[in-house]
Design an enzyme around this catalytic site. Sequence first.
Site, mmCIF file in Angstrom:
data_model
loop_
_atom_site.group_PDB
_atom_site.id
_atom_site.type_symbol
_atom_site.label_atom_id
_atom_site.label_comp_id
_atom_site.label_asym_id
_atom_site.label_seq_id
_atom_site.Cartn_x
_atom_site.Cartn_y
_atom_site.Cartn_z
ATOM 1 N N ASP A 193 -33.207 -32.790 37.193
ATOM 2 C CA ASP A 193 -33.460 -31.396 36.821
ATOM 3 C C ASP A 193 -34.691 -30.826 37.520
ATOM 4 O OD1 ASP A 193 -31.267 -31.470 35.213
ATOM 5 O OD2 ASP A 193 -32.376 -31.654 33.331
ATOM 6 N N ALA B 290 -32.109 -20.587 29.724
ATOM 7 C CA ALA B 290 -31.798 -21.798 30.496
ATOM 8 C C ALA B 290 -32.833 -22.886 30.264
ATOM 9 C CB ALA B 290 -31.713 -21.462 31.982
#
Length: 252
Positions: A41, A149
Amino acid sequence: MRIAFTASERPEAQEGRARMVKRYGETPFEEAEVIVALGGDGFMLECFHDHMALGLPIYGMNRGSVGFLMNDYSEVGLLERIAAAEKAVIHPLRMTATDVEGKTHVALAINEVSLLRQTRQAAKLRISIDGKLRLGELACDGALVSTPAGSTAYNLSAHGPIIPLDARVLALTPISAFRPRRWRGALLAHTAKVTFEILEASKRPVSAVADNIEVRDVLDVHIAEDREVSLHMLFDEGRSLEERVIAEQFSA
């Protein structure tokens, strides 16, 4: 399909990139239709920051640790997976921070903007929303403003709420609040403009961090969603980011 491949420094990511390039060929970033990012990520966020000006969609493949923003890694059927992928559009936060020397720093954050104490002493923050004072003094380790998000990242670890992508809200979350001890933060309209003023800045220095960009010894920080910037993430069919955010709320 013209694909540009990029990978983190992890050996498994570099190995995966080499295999992908051998199988599908490689296109320079300036000529590509899509970027395939191999890593975790954190690398996905770095990739967006590095290539934001190109405006290309990014299809991530997990060759890191967490991989919440990534698709499963497989060398087979990449073109078909990208063609059928579901798109998530993200608008980042724009941070404008002024430091003790009077310098202004501007940075974009896809996940969150965090204010963090730099020393053993708690930070003291004053918080205004759209120019109106809402909290005169927050004694804490810090505070953050998160996008939908980013709500499952640092925000969730700080006990902030998980936000559906289409909710059009931002999370304002304290980090280890001391006073007021019972304040748990707030949900704000995505149009909100958040201002943090650092109280006793010389005695209680604070840094401001937009994703991985840190500004130390800040005096004030202004945060607002930047609707003029749109970032496009691609996810495998049936495993959209929206679905992952919902599923995260029911995980043990």
